[in-house]
Write an enzyme that holds these catalytic residues in place. Structure first.
Site, PDB file in Angstrom:
ATOM      1  N   ASP A  26       0.834  -1.207   0.000  1.00 14.92           N
ATOM      2  CA  ASP A  26       0.000   0.000   0.000  1.00 14.92           C
ATOM      3  C   ASP A  26       0.870   1.260   0.000  1.00 14.92           C
ATOM      4  O   ASP A  26       1.998   1.243   0.488  1.00 14.92           O
ATOM      5  CB  ASP A  26      -0.915  -0.027   1.237  1.00 14.92           C
ATOM      6  CG  ASP A  26      -2.091   0.916   1.093  1.00 14.92           C
ATOM      7  OD1 ASP A  26      -2.368   1.379  -0.038  1.00 14.92           O
ATOM      8  OD2 ASP A  26      -2.740   1.214   2.120  1.00 14.92           O
ATOM      9  N   ASN A  83       1.267   3.469  -2.900  1.00 17.63           N
ATOM     10  CA  ASN A  83       1.768   3.945  -4.203  1.00 17.63           C
ATOM     11  C   ASN A  83       1.253   5.339  -4.536  1.00 17.63           C
ATOM     12  O   ASN A  83       1.992   6.194  -5.016  1.00 17.63           O
ATOM     13  CB  ASN A  83       1.326   2.996  -5.327  1.00 17.63           C
ATOM     14  CG  ASN A  83       1.945   1.618  -5.222  1.00 17.63           C
ATOM     15  OD1 ASN A  83       2.852   1.408  -4.424  1.00 17.63           O
ATOM     16  ND2 ASN A  83       1.456   0.680  -6.017  1.00 17.63           N
ATOM     17  N   ARG A  97       0.142   7.734  -2.483  1.00 15.98           N
ATOM     18  CA  ARG A  97       0.723   8.773  -1.616  1.00 15.98           C
ATOM     19  C   ARG A  97       2.176   9.058  -1.991  1.00 15.98           C
ATOM     20  O   ARG A  97       2.638  10.193  -1.945  1.00 15.98           O
ATOM     21  CB  ARG A  97       0.615   8.344  -0.138  1.00 15.98           C
ATOM     22  CG  ARG A  97      -0.756   8.696   0.450  1.00 15.98           C
ATOM     23  CD  ARG A  97      -1.020   7.930   1.709  1.00 15.98           C
ATOM     24  NE  ARG A  97      -1.398   6.549   1.402  1.00 15.98           N
ATOM     25  CZ  ARG A  97      -1.558   5.606   2.309  1.00 15.98           C
ATOM     26  NH1 ARG A  97      -1.348   5.885   3.577  1.00 15.98           N
ATOM     27  NH2 ARG A  97      -1.934   4.393   1.947  1.00 15.98           N
ATOM     28  N   ARG A 133      -0.786   9.373  -9.927  1.00  9.89           N
ATOM     29  CA  ARG A 133      -0.810   8.133  -9.130  1.00  9.89           C
ATOM     30  C   ARG A 133      -0.140   6.959  -9.850  1.00  9.89           C
ATOM     31  O   ARG A 133       0.529   6.134  -9.229  1.00  9.89           O
ATOM     32  CB  ARG A 133      -2.266   7.771  -8.772  1.00  9.89           C
ATOM     33  CG  ARG A 133      -2.903   8.734  -7.776  1.00  9.89           C
ATOM     34  CD  ARG A 133      -4.350   8.312  -7.494  1.00  9.89           C
ATOM     35  NE  ARG A 133      -4.414   6.971  -6.947  1.00  9.89           N
ATOM     36  CZ  ARG A 133      -4.270   6.679  -5.655  1.00  9.89           C
ATOM     37  NH1 ARG A 133      -4.113   7.638  -4.774  1.00  9.89           N
ATOM     38  NH2 ARG A 133      -4.330   5.434  -5.243  1.00  9.89           N
ATOM     39  N   HIS A 187       2.408   3.577  -8.983  1.00  9.72           N
ATOM     40  CA  HIS A 187       2.226   2.149  -9.281  1.00  9.72           C
ATOM     41  C   HIS A 187       3.438   1.611 -10.053  1.00  9.72           C
ATOM     42  O   HIS A 187       3.894   0.500  -9.817  1.00  9.72           O
ATOM     43  CB  HIS A 187       0.937   1.925 -10.071  1.00  9.72           C
ATOM     44  CG  HIS A 187      -0.303   2.305  -9.302  1.00  9.72           C
ATOM     45  ND1 HIS A 187      -0.541   1.846  -8.029  1.00  9.72           N
ATOM     46  CD2 HIS A 187      -1.347   3.115  -9.611  1.00  9.72           C
ATOM     47  CE1 HIS A 187      -1.688   2.348  -7.584  1.00  9.72           C
ATOM     48  NE2 HIS A 187      -2.190   3.124  -8.531  1.00  9.72           N
ATOM     49  N   THR A 229     -10.981  -6.593  -5.247  1.00  6.60           N
ATOM     50  CA  THR A 229     -12.254  -6.456  -5.958  1.00  6.60           C
ATOM     51  C   THR A 229     -12.775  -5.018  -5.803  1.00  6.60           C
ATOM     52  O   THR A 229     -13.344  -4.456  -6.730  1.00  6.60           O
ATOM     53  CB  THR A 229     -13.244  -7.478  -5.372  1.00  6.60           C
ATOM     54  OG1 THR A 229     -12.604  -8.761  -5.413  1.00  6.60           O
ATOM     55  CG2 THR A 229     -14.526  -7.561  -6.154  1.00  6.60           C
ATOM     56  N   TRP A 250     -11.753  -1.908  -8.227  1.00  2.00           N
ATOM     57  CA  TRP A 250     -12.456  -1.584  -9.492  1.00  2.00           C
ATOM     58  C   TRP A 250     -13.193  -0.247  -9.381  1.00  2.00           C
ATOM     59  O   TRP A 250     -13.527   0.365 -10.378  1.00  2.00           O
ATOM     60  CB  TRP A 250     -13.482  -2.667  -9.866  1.00  2.00           C
ATOM     61  CG  TRP A 250     -12.889  -3.986 -10.256  1.00  2.00           C
ATOM     62  CD1 TRP A 250     -12.955  -5.147  -9.544  1.00  2.00           C
ATOM     63  CD2 TRP A 250     -12.148  -4.302 -11.448  1.00  2.00           C
ATOM     64  NE1 TRP A 250     -12.294  -6.156 -10.199  1.00  2.00           N
ATOM     65  CE2 TRP A 250     -11.800  -5.670 -11.373  1.00  2.00           C
ATOM     66  CE3 TRP A 250     -11.743  -3.569 -12.572  1.00  2.00           C
ATOM     67  CZ2 TRP A 250     -11.072  -6.314 -12.372  1.00  2.00           C
ATOM     68  CZ3 TRP A 250     -11.014  -4.222 -13.565  1.00  2.00           C
ATOM     69  CH2 TRP A 250     -10.689  -5.571 -13.455  1.00  2.00           C
ATOM     70  N   ARG A 292     -12.063   2.505  -8.373  1.00  2.12           N
ATOM     71  CA  ARG A 292     -11.204   3.677  -8.617  1.00  2.12           C
ATOM     72  C   ARG A 292     -11.488   4.235 -10.012  1.00  2.12           C
ATOM     73  O   ARG A 292     -12.120   3.558 -10.827  1.00  2.12           O
ATOM     74  CB  ARG A 292      -9.730   3.253  -8.506  1.00  2.12           C
ATOM     75  CG  ARG A 292      -9.392   2.818  -7.097  1.00  2.12           C
ATOM     76  CD  ARG A 292      -7.917   2.558  -6.946  1.00  2.12           C
ATOM     77  NE  ARG A 292      -7.630   2.187  -5.575  1.00  2.12           N
ATOM     78  CZ  ARG A 292      -6.433   2.193  -5.031  1.00  2.12           C
ATOM     79  NH1 ARG A 292      -5.386   2.547  -5.751  1.00  2.12           N
ATOM     80  NH2 ARG A 292      -6.256   1.852  -3.779  1.00  2.12           N
ATOM     81  N   LEU A 318      10.618 -20.304  -5.057  1.00  2.00           N
ATOM     82  CA  LEU A 318       9.569 -19.477  -4.449  1.00  2.00           C
ATOM     83  C   LEU A 318       8.234 -19.597  -5.201  1.00  2.00           C
ATOM     84  O   LEU A 318       8.192 -19.534  -6.425  1.00  2.00           O
ATOM     85  CB  LEU A 318      10.021 -18.006  -4.492  1.00  2.00           C
ATOM     86  CG  LEU A 318       9.012 -16.984  -3.960  1.00  2.00           C
ATOM     87  CD1 LEU A 318       8.936 -17.028  -2.441  1.00  2.00           C
ATOM     88  CD2 LEU A 318       9.374 -15.566  -4.417  1.00  2.00           C
TER      89      LEU A 318
HETATM   90  C1  IPE Z   1      -5.487  -2.805  -0.296  1.00  3.03           C
HETATM   91  O1  IPE Z   1      -5.119  -1.477  -0.436  1.00  3.03           O
HETATM   92  C2  IPE Z   1      -5.498  -3.471  -1.644  1.00  3.03           C
HETATM   93  C3  IPE Z   1      -4.204  -3.700  -2.274  1.00  3.03           C
HETATM   94  C4  IPE Z   1      -3.036  -3.442  -1.749  1.00  3.03           C
HETATM   95  C5  IPE Z   1      -4.260  -4.297  -3.588  1.00  3.03           C
HETATM   96  P1  IPE Z   1      -6.221  -0.318  -0.559  1.00  3.03           P
HETATM   97  O2  IPE Z   1      -5.475   0.955  -0.735  1.00  3.03           O
HETATM   98  O3  IPE Z   1      -7.178  -0.671  -1.636  1.00  3.03           O
HETATM   99  O4  IPE Z   1      -6.965  -0.391   0.830  1.00  3.03           O
HETATM  100  P2  IPE Z   1      -7.793   0.715   1.620  1.00  3.03           P
HETATM  101  O5  IPE Z   1      -8.759   1.317   0.633  1.00  3.03           O
HETATM  102  O6  IPE Z   1      -6.811   1.738   2.106  1.00  3.03           O
HETATM  103  O7  IPE Z   1      -8.436  -0.007   2.749  1.00  3.03           O
HETATM  104  C1  IPE Z   2      -1.539   0.243  -3.420  1.00  2.51           C
HETATM  105  O1  IPE Z   2      -1.328   1.620  -3.422  1.00  2.51           O
HETATM  106  C2  IPE Z   2      -1.798  -0.309  -4.804  1.00  2.51           C
HETATM  107  C3  IPE Z   2      -3.180  -0.763  -5.032  1.00  2.51           C
HETATM  108  C4  IPE Z   2      -4.137  -0.748  -4.144  1.00  2.51           C
HETATM  109  C5  IPE Z   2      -3.489  -1.275  -6.356  1.00  2.51           C
HETATM  110  P1  IPE Z   2      -2.536   2.654  -3.401  1.00  2.51           P
HETATM  111  O2  IPE Z   2      -2.868   2.989  -4.819  1.00  2.51           O
HETATM  112  O3  IPE Z   2      -3.662   2.163  -2.584  1.00  2.51           O
HETATM  113  O4  IPE Z   2      -1.835   3.902  -2.710  1.00  2.51           O
HETATM  114  P2  IPE Z   2      -2.475   4.898  -1.657  1.00  2.51           P
HETATM  115  O5  IPE Z   2      -3.039   4.094  -0.557  1.00  2.51           O
HETATM  116  O6  IPE Z   2      -3.522   5.669  -2.391  1.00  2.51           O
HETATM  117  O7  IPE Z   2      -1.336   5.747  -1.226  1.00  2.51           O
HETATM  118 MG    MG Z   3      -4.114   2.346  -0.604  1.00  2.70          MG
END
Ligand code: IPE
Ligand code: IPE
Ligand code: MG
Length: 245
Positions: A25, A27, A29, A38, A42, A71, A74, A76, A136
């Site tokens: 989590d 990416n 930010r 954003r 990623h 799930t 989607w 976003r 792995l």
């Molecule tokens: C969890 O991260 C999902 C993945 C890392 C793929 P999110 O960014 O979607 O989770 P929330 O929305 O902060 O709970």
């Molecule tokens: C995790 O980073 C990647 C996915 C959930 C696909 P985020 O995209 O959720 O990054 P933040 O949480 O907005 O920083």
């Molecule tokens: Mg996130």
């Protein structure tokens, strides 16, 4: 402590987690902090994936599960979803020979049938080509929802009960687990979440009942081998009690 020292200490200590899962989590930010879109976050996150897969292989970890797309993701904006999906597809294609060379076995957990047919084919090819690898196991949790997984299992169990394949009294934890997407995989021993959020976000609800949790404020694109070793070292120094004393 120097990275190499910590790595040797970890190996020497011995009680390595067999299955490590990561909620990758932060990416978005990471990108925002730099004034970037954003998707740049990623893209940077993919580089971390490559490094951590190598680090996990180097420690001879058996299974590394990466929460790649939920799930709920989607929901976003369409452009972000398609950019993530394209990254996934390009990376799998580009890294396939590397996975083969490094003896990594790729598997997925989640509903990949719902992905577009080209993407599905790329993934299936990578799964097929690496299926006999003995190093792995790299498990991508993709289009994954813990609650949907449990509901899907209950649906399949109901069908099998109605058709007499199993009896209600046969149902125990082992049998229930065999109806989950993670059938055959041991539960995660260690779950790492980057970017500081203290939540599970619908990830492996059944499988994490006794998993050790480790949350780091580091954003996923900044997560280094050393951060990974720190998480493992913390795990190795905990006492898992499973309700006992
Ligand atoms: C969890 O991260 C999902 C993945 C890392 C793929 P999110 O960014 O979607 O989770 P929330 O929305 O902060 O709970
Ligand atoms: C995790 O980073 C990647 C996915 C959930 C696909 P985020 O995209 O959720 O990054 P933040 O949480 O907005 O920083
Ligand atoms: Mg996130």
């Amino acid at each position: 402590m120097a990275e190499e020292d910590l790595k040797s200490k970890i190996i020497k200590k011995g009680n390595l987690p067999r299955h490590i899962a990561i909620i990758m989590d932060g990416n978005g930010r990471w990108a925002r902090k730099r004034g970037l879109p954003r998707i740049a976050g990623h893209r940077a996150g993919v580089k971390t994936v490559k490094r951590i897969v190598e680090a996990a292989s180097g420690l001879k970890i058996s299974i590394l599960t990466l929460f790649t797309f939920s799930t709920e993701n989607w929901q976003r904006p369409r452009e972000e979803v398609s950019a993530i999906m394209n990254l996934l597809y390009q990376t799998t294609k580009r890294e396939l020979s590397e996975l083969e060379k490094n003896n990594v076995k790729l598997i997925t957990t989640g509903n990949i049938e719902e992905l577009s047919s080209t993407r599905k084919e790329i993934l299936k090819k990578a799964i097929q080509r690496t299926k006999d690898n003995t190093g792995l196991v790299l498990n991508l949790a993709l289009n994954y929802s813990g609650r949907s997984e449990i509901l899907d299992a209950i649906r399949k169990i109901s069908v099998d009960i109605c058709s007499g394949v199993i009896k209600p009294e046969d149902l125990d934890e082992g049998l229930f687990s065999s109806y989950l997407y993670t059938k055959g995989l041991p539960d995660p021993d260690l779950l790492i979440r980057t970017s500081g959020e203290m939540r599970i976000s619908n990830f492996m609800l059944w499988q994490t009942s006794y998993t050790e949790l480790y949350v780091t404020p580091v954003l996923w694109p900044d997560f280094t081998d050393d951060d990974f070793y720190q998480a493992i070292w913390a795990y190795q120094n905990r006492q898992r009690r499973f309700g006992k004393i």
